[in-house]
Design a protein around this motif. Structure first.
Motif, PDB file in Angstrom:
ATOM      1  N   UNK A  36       0.809  -1.226   0.000  1.00 36.75           N
ATOM      2  CA  UNK A  36       0.000   0.000   0.000  1.00 36.75           C
ATOM      3  C   UNK A  36       0.846   1.283   0.000  1.00 36.75           C
TER       4      UNK A  36
ATOM      5  N   UNK B 172      -6.195   6.940  -4.305  1.00 40.84           N
ATOM      6  CA  UNK B 172      -6.598   5.556  -4.557  1.00 40.84           C
ATOM      7  C   UNK B 172      -6.463   4.738  -3.269  1.00 40.84           C
TER       8      UNK B 172
ATOM      9  N   UNK C  23      -9.399   5.661  -1.092  1.00 43.72           N
ATOM     10  CA  UNK C  23     -10.693   5.137  -1.553  1.00 43.72           C
ATOM     11  C   UNK C  23     -10.808   3.629  -1.367  1.00 43.72           C
ATOM     12  N   UNK C  24      -9.669   2.955  -1.365  1.00 42.32           N
ATOM     13  CA  UNK C  24      -9.732   1.492  -1.339  1.00 42.32           C
ATOM     14  C   UNK C  24      -9.354   0.890   0.011  1.00 42.32           C
ATOM     15  N   UNK C  25      -8.953   1.767   0.967  1.00 45.23           N
ATOM     16  CA  UNK C  25      -8.589   1.247   2.292  1.00 45.23           C
ATOM     17  C   UNK C  25      -9.341   1.947   3.425  1.00 45.23           C
ATOM     18  N   UNK C  26      -9.964   3.082   3.153  1.00 45.93           N
ATOM     19  CA  UNK C  26     -10.680   3.860   4.159  1.00 45.93           C
ATOM     20  C   UNK C  26      -9.751   4.478   5.198  1.00 45.93           C
ATOM     21  N   UNK C  27      -8.471   4.487   4.925  1.00 49.08           N
ATOM     22  CA  UNK C  27      -7.534   5.155   5.834  1.00 49.08           C
ATOM     23  C   UNK C  27      -7.604   6.662   5.606  1.00 49.08           C
ATOM     24  N   UNK C  28      -7.247   7.401   6.645  1.00 51.13           N
ATOM     25  CA  UNK C  28      -7.212   8.864   6.538  1.00 51.13           C
ATOM     26  C   UNK C  28      -6.031   9.328   5.691  1.00 51.13           C
TER      27      UNK C  28
ATOM     28  N   UNK D 174      -2.807   9.635   7.650  1.00 52.69           N
ATOM     29  CA  UNK D 174      -2.231   8.324   7.961  1.00 52.69           C
ATOM     30  C   UNK D 174      -1.479   7.781   6.737  1.00 52.69           C
TER      31      UNK D 174
ATOM     32  N   UNK E 232       1.731   9.657   6.217  1.00 50.49           N
ATOM     33  CA  UNK E 232       2.746   9.249   7.194  1.00 50.49           C
ATOM     34  C   UNK E 232       3.375   7.907   6.799  1.00 50.49           C
ATOM     35  N   UNK E 233       2.527   6.981   6.393  1.00 55.47           N
ATOM     36  CA  UNK E 233       3.040   5.643   6.091  1.00 55.47           C
ATOM     37  C   UNK E 233       3.769   5.606   4.749  1.00 55.47           C
TER      38      UNK E 233
END
Lengths: 212, 212, 212, 212, 212, 212
Positions: free
Chosen positions: A180, A189, A192-197, A200, A203-204
């Motif tokens: 990811x 993308x 939209x496909x992970x619902x992470x902010x 976040x 940062x990652x």
């Protein structure tokens, strides 16, 4: 009849069949092009016992500060005698608190045995998202069905050592974080496909070296 | 510890395993020689997303006057990302009254979904020669077990469109008429092995371009 | 010799072999216990053409507000004729902006064709975490290698309709979000194995119904 | 140390592993329900050498006047030791002028050896409808790739005897004539999907016992 | 519409699919490098019916004085049409008192039929070391599960002839005596791993041509 | 829209597909009848993490005086989560001078890693009876191709500990000595098929508990 004659005759019988025989093994010629079944076979004349030996499990691999774990594969590239044989090995080590982050092996079963220390391992079913988790001490083994997300954490106080087997000479390893966040997959993308902010993800991506 | 350092360390961990990994896919190098498992793999460096894309399903293929049907395959030759993966696709279209004549797919399962129109499909069991037949409207799917004779007829009043899946990247298609009448198989042999009349054989050899 | 006699004699010949024959198919008796090869076979006497038909693809499934997409499987449970045959189908629909979140199919290949609308699909390799992504219009098909993370987004302005094939009659579907957040996997474990923040995990556990 | 003690100790070692072992074979319990992998295994306690023996090849089977040939299968139903083992046998006999009409084995390879007499065998490729045909004398063997249409004719002057092997314990046998003419497939459908004349179809339906 | 036009149109339809098709077979190019799935395929243009024919079973092979038996393989090397097809054949002959010594076929099933004479065949299970043995006359067949030790003895008074089928185009044949005594495996190792006496080993190494 | 609503809708979407899904695993119900693919699956409701855990590797097994070695299997019977997954594990221990006598695993690959001590392992090819042998220290791994005769000897001065993986959940183990001498196989048959002396056979039958 003299023994010598017998040997000649018997050998004669066998020679005719020997030339017809399968190779008992297909040691990988890793310089050749792969195909869906693996690597081309090395010429049997050049195969030696060493093609069936891997010598790199004596010590733990280099551990990263992030995960405090190391992984030494003995897959077909390192151990060419495995070519086509549906099996491979690895050594994994985890310092106390070390972890193998969430990952899956596309299409390969994993089973491992804890040689030293204590780890907690778990996998998650795809059907009902149930967690199958267990804390394992030295002498215990664990099975992970093919393709499912799983993780291992050293939940003990000392370094843990684990030997791993896979049901493929070329198992893949897909770490979700790297899939990811360690590439140019656009943040939109990912979102939209992970619902992470957004933050976040940002940062990652920074942590794992991703762009966009 | 700084993020940057973490990234370096974590990457280091992974790099050692990456080089050991399987290819996740084996995109066909269709210029190379096939073997029983498929084509050799294209070098991963040269693989792009396009190797996994087929763009030819937008319109029906050219229909023949005889069968009033067309067939567009997306097999491994057209869609090289399918190599070794046990799957392929096709689009089939039939005008009203159009037909896919009796044929079989040696060793591959077929399943299809009707997108538009109405077709009647059937297959025949080998054990008791029973016909399993059904008229299917848009939104209905049908399964044909591997290797069995089957057919599809557009029994509706408008053109029918069908999407087909096969359980092989290289399914064969054996049309009985072509097998019997589009080659130099001697008429006497055809007669002895099919119980068809001499005149019938002659007529069909003429129709399909056979000799002898 | 009279035709009738011929028929009797020929039938006699065949009867002796018929009783010896394989079943041409093994329609699932879904009430029986599964085993690694699938379901037990329904008695051939009770098999009808309907066992090879699925009629549920006429309309889109119910879409959720979160993902604006729906998925209708025709796997072995819905289409028992697929049992043991290495293939299954599905219909997927996505409203504009709709999405199939990051997921993988453990051990099954996926290929799909866009029937209406425009979607962007992508998968990520496990070896070097490279994204293979493409925007696909009606008439285009896409392949996803087994076990790899992938996603589909409707990047067009109208609803998209897609037909999907899998190389297994029982493909699994593992959605990463559900695997991580829709169960009792302790937040600490999620954190240690995904590098997500505590708050993010909390939020997503709430969204997907997870505890701990 | 006394031999007796050794035996006890050694046996002890083995007993612990014996109970863990696979069955070496899975003799078919033909009374149980089949599944895609074959029949359930008979309890090992009840398995005898006879489960691996078939005694019916001593004489030719009953020949029909129509084809002047006979076929004796030793498939899993007759020879339960074959269950799951990817192999079966048969004996075939053809009088002078006798024939095995056009047929295919869905998904199984066939290879046979001529023991007595002379036959002409041929199969037809699906790709370019090419005939691969050969006249074979005693001591010659022939291979038929899986799923392709093929035939055998006794083109000699004396009865021919053939031993056949298949790459499946449950090979199917689909005779085209029986598939087309020995059931209730409507004549119109036969015509539309085979291009045969109405009269021809009528005649062959009468010959093989079909209706409609 | 004229027939000729029909042929052209129908052919047109098929040509587009023909180029997409699988090869129906993959005749071994035995000059190419093997891989785990077999040999590369010969170019279809160069394949002839002879690639599917083996003509060497007319007479028994040369018998050795020691075992009074002969074996003629028709494996993929002799019969290249078998490549990738999961099957092979052989002819075996045994004079009265002749024997096929203890051996196994790693990973291949064997089934054979006695054409002439009388033999006693047996295999030994690995689980409980039980012997499954049977005296077989002409017309009887016997199955040997994969990988198990077995033997055949001509216990009749006349030469016996046997046709053999294997579930692999490249079955291996491991004769225990040759494995133990026809190489440089040190006598001490043989002794420690077989419990045979020193003198016995010495004698058999001499008989079979081993050293050390 | 409230989170709660989203969860409901999203769950709704998934529930429809969940019921269609494959089981991610097929934990062995070892009370059910086996078939060629393994054991029937335990009901998913009754599966727990313990079905994927084996806890018996903490200590060496009981060693026999004859071979000074022990073997603890974690095959499908001991570790039911392995059912159908193509993998199993074992722990082996050998005192100094201990041995695993000549044996083969019909149809399964073996790979092992030495955890402690020093062993010499070897296998013998079937084609040319060549010995592939190597002395292995802790941290070294060795591969044995399927079905070939092999052995392991502790050639060090301290006890050796080994972890073993097999490419089958139900690998067989055929020890040649037990196959030949621990049953009622007549001494004459052993002699004729192994070339061992009468006295040797008598002695070994006594040692291993055979009769006749």
């Amino acid at each position: 009849m003299a023994l010598k004659t017998l040997v000649i005759l018997f050998s004669f019988l066998l020679v005719s069949s020997e030339s017809a025989l399968a190779q008992d093994f297909c040691v990988a010629d890793t310089s050749g092009p792969q195909n869906p079944a693996g690597f081309p076979c090395k010429s049997p004349d050049k195969v030696t016992a060493n093609d069936f030996v891997f010598s790199g499990f004596a010590n733990p691999g280099n551990k990263s500060a992030l995960v405090k774990s190391s992984f030494i594969p003995a897959f077909v590239t390192q151990l060419p005698g495995l070519n086509g044989l549906g099996l491979s090995l690895a050594r994994a080590d985890l310092d106390a608190g070390g972890v193998f982050p969430m990952h899956s092996h596309p299409a390969a079963t994993e089973a491992f045995v804890v040689v030293k220390g204590t780890v907690t391992a778990g996998f998650i079913s795809s059907t009902v998202n149930k967690v199958y988790s267990k804390t394992l001490n030295a002498g215990e083994a664990f099975v992970v069905p093919p393709g499912l997300l799983h993780y291992v954490i050293n939940t003990g106080k000392v370094p843990a050592q684990v030997f791993v087997a896979f049901s493929s000479p070329r198992p893949g390893i897909q770490l979700t974080d790297l899939a990811w966040f360690k590439n140019d997959l656009p943040s939109d993308v990912v979102r939209a496909t992970t619902f992470l902010d957004k933050d976040e993800i940002k940062k990652l991506k920074a942590l794992f070296g991703g762009t966009n």
